[in-house]
Design an enzyme around this catalytic site. Sequence first.
Site, PDB file in Angstrom:
ATOM      1  N   CYS A 234       0.833  -1.200   0.000  1.00 26.26           N
ATOM      2  CA  CYS A 234       0.000   0.000   0.000  1.00 26.26           C
ATOM      3  C   CYS A 234       0.870   1.253   0.000  1.00 26.26           C
ATOM      4  O   CYS A 234       1.434   1.633   1.032  1.00 26.26           O
ATOM      5  CB  CYS A 234      -0.927  -0.007   1.212  1.00 26.26           C
ATOM      6  SG  CYS A 234      -1.926   1.485   1.337  1.00 26.26           S
TER       7      CYS A 234
ATOM      8  N   CYS B 244      -0.463   4.101   2.254  1.00 23.52           N
ATOM      9  CA  CYS B 244      -0.229   3.886   3.692  1.00 23.52           C
ATOM     10  C   CYS B 244       1.237   4.108   4.049  1.00 23.52           C
ATOM     11  O   CYS B 244       1.534   4.702   5.086  1.00 23.52           O
ATOM     12  CB  CYS B 244      -0.599   2.458   4.108  1.00 23.52           C
ATOM     13  SG  CYS B 244      -2.095   1.839   3.378  1.00 23.52           S
ATOM     14  N   ASP B 245       2.148   3.607   3.219  1.00 22.78           N
ATOM     15  CA  ASP B 245       3.557   3.533   3.630  1.00 22.78           C
ATOM     16  C   ASP B 245       4.505   4.436   2.852  1.00 22.78           C
ATOM     17  O   ASP B 245       5.672   4.567   3.230  1.00 22.78           O
ATOM     18  CB  ASP B 245       4.044   2.077   3.488  1.00 22.78           C
ATOM     19  CG  ASP B 245       3.223   1.128   4.350  1.00 22.78           C
ATOM     20  OD1 ASP B 245       2.780   1.554   5.430  1.00 22.78           O
ATOM     21  OD2 ASP B 245       3.006  -0.020   3.933  1.00 22.78           O
TER      22      ASP B 245
END
Length: 327
Positions: free
Chosen positions: A136, A139-140
């Site tokens: 992701c 997200c990261d």
Amino acid sequence: MTQSEIYDLIIVGGGPGGLSAGIYAMRAALKTAIIEKAIAGGQLNLSDAVENYPAITHIGGAELAMQFVEHARSYGLEEINEEVVAVEPGMEYHTIRLSGGRVIATHAVILATGGTPRKLNVPGEDQYYGRGVSYCAVCDGFFFRNKDVIVVGGGDSACEEGLYLAKLARQVFLVHRRDALRASRILQQRVEAECKLEVLWNTVVSEIIANDSGVHRVALQDVQTGEMREMPIDGVFIFVGFDPNNQLVPAGVRMTPEGFVVTDAQCTTHIPGIYAIGDLRDKTARQIVISAADGCTAALNAAHYVESRKASKRDESCELPTGMADL
Ligand code: NAP
């Protein structure tokens, strides 16, 4: 069990498909609940931007997810935040078992459980998940500002996420196993135009290597020459497709060899009253708009199904016992 405890429709999964089904079911006055164990909005929450949902030129994935949720809530859709452990078909009612022990009876079920990112299955992938391996970018990606990352895959997801990472990272290498991308033409053009994104054609990742501070190298193989090499890298983002979340699909529902549920055009499975929609359903394109359309189709058909079942029960209860009609 009283009639008021029996649901007309239970929707399992709160992504765009499930929430769209919820909107249509509430508009059709079905007693409906949607069950979602994680965040409402599903995988959409993981998308940086959505630019192909008709009538919305550009919107953040999480923002669009919230709009789906708020729209469904505006109709008073009941939300149950719990894990479903089993969906059991029945003659009278279908049964939904929740992890907390609650058992729900319902006339109809819409399975909207989506899919899960597929793994590469190379050494280091599981071991260094969260320490440089990610599925992701939204997200990261933040953790890889001004660092070098590779993105694995050649489809829409890999290209979209690679383009997102190019805004943050120093350099993005898109590692693709063939000499042509699978992604849509518009994304291919954007990848070509992005100077911080370089495609490594005909290349696969054979190992992800880390030290104490996380991932720092990958082993790559040229699939044409067989040549192996190592490359210093800070992060590995994997987008090689996904598998359907079909664990709750009951026995008797037909699936493709890949595990997608086979339905008719009404999203009906081989068990009456059980529908499958969105990424779980076998079809050619996997798009938010298609999941939403599936949700509409399944909910409207569920409404007909539930109404006809109730009508036949009413007819049965009005029928006189055998012999009485002659008196
Ligand atoms: P996908 O279209 O199935 O693409 C997966 C990619 O990963 C392919 O390029 C495939 O290579 C590669 N791959 C698969 N297994 C691999 C392995 N073991 N090692 C190396 N590479 C591997 O998956 P996706 O990109 O996640 O997209 C899934 C669906 O969602 C698609 O229908 C897509 O159109 C849709 N989607 C749409 C959007 C959008 O429209 N904005 C965004 C995201 C996803 P090959 O090409 O050689 O098979």
